[in-house]
Scaffold this motif. Structure first.
Motif, PDB file in Angstrom:
ATOM      1  N   ILE A 139       0.835  -1.192   0.000  1.00 36.64           N
ATOM      2  CA  ILE A 139       0.000   0.000   0.000  1.00 36.64           C
ATOM      3  C   ILE A 139       0.875   1.249   0.000  1.00 36.64           C
ATOM      4  O   ILE A 139       1.760   1.399   0.849  1.00 36.64           O
ATOM      5  CB  ILE A 139      -0.926   0.012   1.233  1.00 36.64           C
ATOM      6  CG1 ILE A 139      -1.815  -1.228   1.222  1.00 36.64           C
ATOM      7  CG2 ILE A 139      -1.781   1.272   1.254  1.00 36.64           C
ATOM      8  CD1 ILE A 139      -2.665  -1.385  -0.015  1.00 36.64           C
ATOM      9  N   PRO A 140       0.648   2.175  -0.932  1.00 36.78           N
ATOM     10  CA  PRO A 140       1.468   3.390  -0.995  1.00 36.78           C
ATOM     11  C   PRO A 140       1.312   4.256   0.251  1.00 36.78           C
ATOM     12  O   PRO A 140       0.243   4.298   0.864  1.00 36.78           O
ATOM     13  CB  PRO A 140       0.898   4.118  -2.230  1.00 36.78           C
ATOM     14  CG  PRO A 140       0.153   3.081  -3.000  1.00 36.78           C
ATOM     15  CD  PRO A 140      -0.358   2.100  -2.003  1.00 36.78           C
TER      16      PRO A 140
ATOM     17  N   ARG B 293      -6.297   2.144   4.521  1.00 34.09           N
ATOM     18  CA  ARG B 293      -5.358   2.951   5.313  1.00 34.09           C
ATOM     19  C   ARG B 293      -5.001   4.250   4.611  1.00 34.09           C
ATOM     20  O   ARG B 293      -4.692   5.251   5.255  1.00 34.09           O
ATOM     21  CB  ARG B 293      -4.090   2.142   5.613  1.00 34.09           C
ATOM     22  CG  ARG B 293      -4.321   0.932   6.508  1.00 34.09           C
ATOM     23  CD  ARG B 293      -3.009   0.427   7.111  1.00 34.09           C
ATOM     24  NE  ARG B 293      -2.074  -0.031   6.096  1.00 34.09           N
ATOM     25  CZ  ARG B 293      -2.005  -1.289   5.656  1.00 34.09           C
ATOM     26  NH1 ARG B 293      -2.845  -2.206   6.129  1.00 34.09           N
ATOM     27  NH2 ARG B 293      -1.120  -1.653   4.752  1.00 34.09           N
ATOM     28  N   ILE B 294      -5.023   4.242   3.287  1.00 35.77           N
ATOM     29  CA  ILE B 294      -4.740   5.459   2.526  1.00 35.77           C
ATOM     30  C   ILE B 294      -5.730   6.555   2.919  1.00 35.77           C
ATOM     31  O   ILE B 294      -5.350   7.707   3.173  1.00 35.77           O
ATOM     32  CB  ILE B 294      -4.840   5.179   1.009  1.00 35.77           C
ATOM     33  CG1 ILE B 294      -3.672   4.306   0.552  1.00 35.77           C
ATOM     34  CG2 ILE B 294      -4.887   6.487   0.212  1.00 35.77           C
ATOM     35  CD1 ILE B 294      -3.785   3.866  -0.898  1.00 35.77           C
ATOM     36  N   VAL B 295      -6.995   6.189   2.977  1.00 36.69           N
ATOM     37  CA  VAL B 295      -8.043   7.153   3.282  1.00 36.69           C
ATOM     38  C   VAL B 295      -8.016   7.539   4.758  1.00 36.69           C
ATOM     39  O   VAL B 295      -8.185   8.715   5.104  1.00 36.69           O
ATOM     40  CB  VAL B 295      -9.419   6.583   2.893  1.00 36.69           C
ATOM     41  CG1 VAL B 295     -10.526   7.598   3.173  1.00 36.69           C
ATOM     42  CG2 VAL B 295      -9.422   6.177   1.425  1.00 36.69           C
TER      43      VAL B 295
ATOM     44  N   GLY C  98     -15.509  11.377   8.556  1.00 35.42           N
ATOM     45  CA  GLY C  98     -16.666  10.581   8.184  1.00 35.42           C
ATOM     46  C   GLY C  98     -16.592   9.996   6.787  1.00 35.42           C
ATOM     47  O   GLY C  98     -17.492   9.278   6.362  1.00 35.42           O
ATOM     48  N   THR C  99     -15.504  10.300   6.060  1.00 29.87           N
ATOM     49  CA  THR C  99     -15.316   9.695   4.737  1.00 29.87           C
ATOM     50  C   THR C  99     -15.190   8.184   4.891  1.00 29.87           C
ATOM     51  O   THR C  99     -14.463   7.694   5.755  1.00 29.87           O
ATOM     52  CB  THR C  99     -14.054  10.249   4.060  1.00 29.87           C
ATOM     53  OG1 THR C  99     -14.204  11.668   3.888  1.00 29.87           O
ATOM     54  CG2 THR C  99     -13.830   9.602   2.709  1.00 29.87           C
ATOM     55  N   ASP C 100     -15.902   7.444   4.071  1.00 28.91           N
ATOM     56  CA  ASP C 100     -15.883   5.975   4.134  1.00 28.91           C
ATOM     57  C   ASP C 100     -14.679   5.466   3.341  1.00 28.91           C
ATOM     58  O   ASP C 100     -14.669   5.554   2.108  1.00 28.91           O
ATOM     59  CB  ASP C 100     -17.171   5.414   3.547  1.00 28.91           C
ATOM     60  CG  ASP C 100     -17.292   3.900   3.717  1.00 28.91           C
ATOM     61  OD1 ASP C 100     -16.250   3.211   3.711  1.00 28.91           O
ATOM     62  OD2 ASP C 100     -18.432   3.416   3.840  1.00 28.91           O
ATOM     63  N   PRO C 101     -13.659   4.919   4.020  1.00 26.97           N
ATOM     64  CA  PRO C 101     -12.450   4.472   3.320  1.00 26.97           C
ATOM     65  C   PRO C 101     -12.730   3.442   2.229  1.00 26.97           C
ATOM     66  O   PRO C 101     -12.179   3.527   1.129  1.00 26.97           O
ATOM     67  CB  PRO C 101     -11.586   3.886   4.440  1.00 26.97           C
ATOM     68  CG  PRO C 101     -12.048   4.583   5.671  1.00 26.97           C
ATOM     69  CD  PRO C 101     -13.517   4.777   5.481  1.00 26.97           C
ATOM     70  N   ALA C 102     -13.585   2.478   2.533  1.00 27.00           N
ATOM     71  CA  ALA C 102     -13.862   1.425   1.555  1.00 27.00           C
ATOM     72  C   ALA C 102     -14.549   1.987   0.318  1.00 27.00           C
ATOM     73  O   ALA C 102     -14.273   1.559  -0.818  1.00 27.00           O
ATOM     74  CB  ALA C 102     -14.713   0.326   2.182  1.00 27.00           C
TER      75      ALA C 102
END
Length: 200
Positions: free
Chosen positions: A79-80, A139-141, A153-157
């Motif tokens: 993962i970057p 993890r990026i998000v 509250g941004t949904d990472p998925a």
């Protein structure tokens, strides 16, 4: 909790070596011949494992595919982590493109998708594979939210799905070419949607 090899046995020893050999043979056969031509006999011959053993442990081609996907889902994904949500998402989408356009890995990745469209066990295994990949990529998000680059509250998925979905559409629906430019556009669109609060 006892960790098993998915077949009720603890990993290690001959059982682990057999599984690794069969998995490697399965991937090689997929890369060379594709899903339609994958056979237990071919995997057995390439792996050096007797075909009765392959049938007993994996049941058939569907079991071979499912087990290879299960093992792949357990492997870490690079993962970057560049310190920038934009660069991380671009690197992620480029990684997906590379996975399907690489001369060695591409045919295997495409074969997994083809198998999942034709077999329920492969479909379940592929879903597990993607769930693992999305969990790692999230993890990026999460990092971007912590840095203030994306709204709380941004949904990472959902961001990950939005970033990679256009690539899969081109690959398997419209059959359009994919490259780094396509990867970057997909990442940028997902990032714009996330910044606007559309992926909360």
């Amino acid at each position: 909790m006892t960790i098993t090899d998915g077949l009720g046995r603890r990993p290690g020893g001959r059982s682990a070596r057999v599984r690794a050999a069969v998995r490697a043979a399965t991937l090689s056969e997929l890369a060379e011949k594709g899903y339609a031509a994958l056979t237990v006999d071919g995997v057995a011959a390439r792996s050096g494992v007797h075909k009765t053993t392959v049938y007993r442990r994996w049941g058939g081609v569907e079991g071979l595919i499912a087990d290879a996907l299960e093992m792949a889902s357990e492997e870490p994904w690079p993962i970057p982590d560049t310190g920038s949500a934009e660069e991380d998402l671009r690197a992620l989408t480029r990684l997906v493109v590379t996975g399907f356009t690489d001369p060695d890995d591409g045919p295997v990745s495409a074969a997994f998708i083809a198998a999942a469209m034709q077999d329920s066990a492969a479909a379940v295994a592929l879903a597990g594979f993607f769930a693992s990949r999305h969990e790692q990529a999230a993890r990026i998000v999460t990092r971007a939210v912590a840095r203030g680059e994306l709204p709380a509250g941004t949904d990472p998925a959902e961001v990950v799905r939005a970033a990679v979905a256009p690539i899969y559409y081109r690959l398997f629906v419209s059959r359009e070419p994919v490259d780094a430019a396509v990867a970057d556009r997909a990442a940028n669109a997902a990032l714009a949607a996330a910044r606007a609060g559309a992926l909360g």
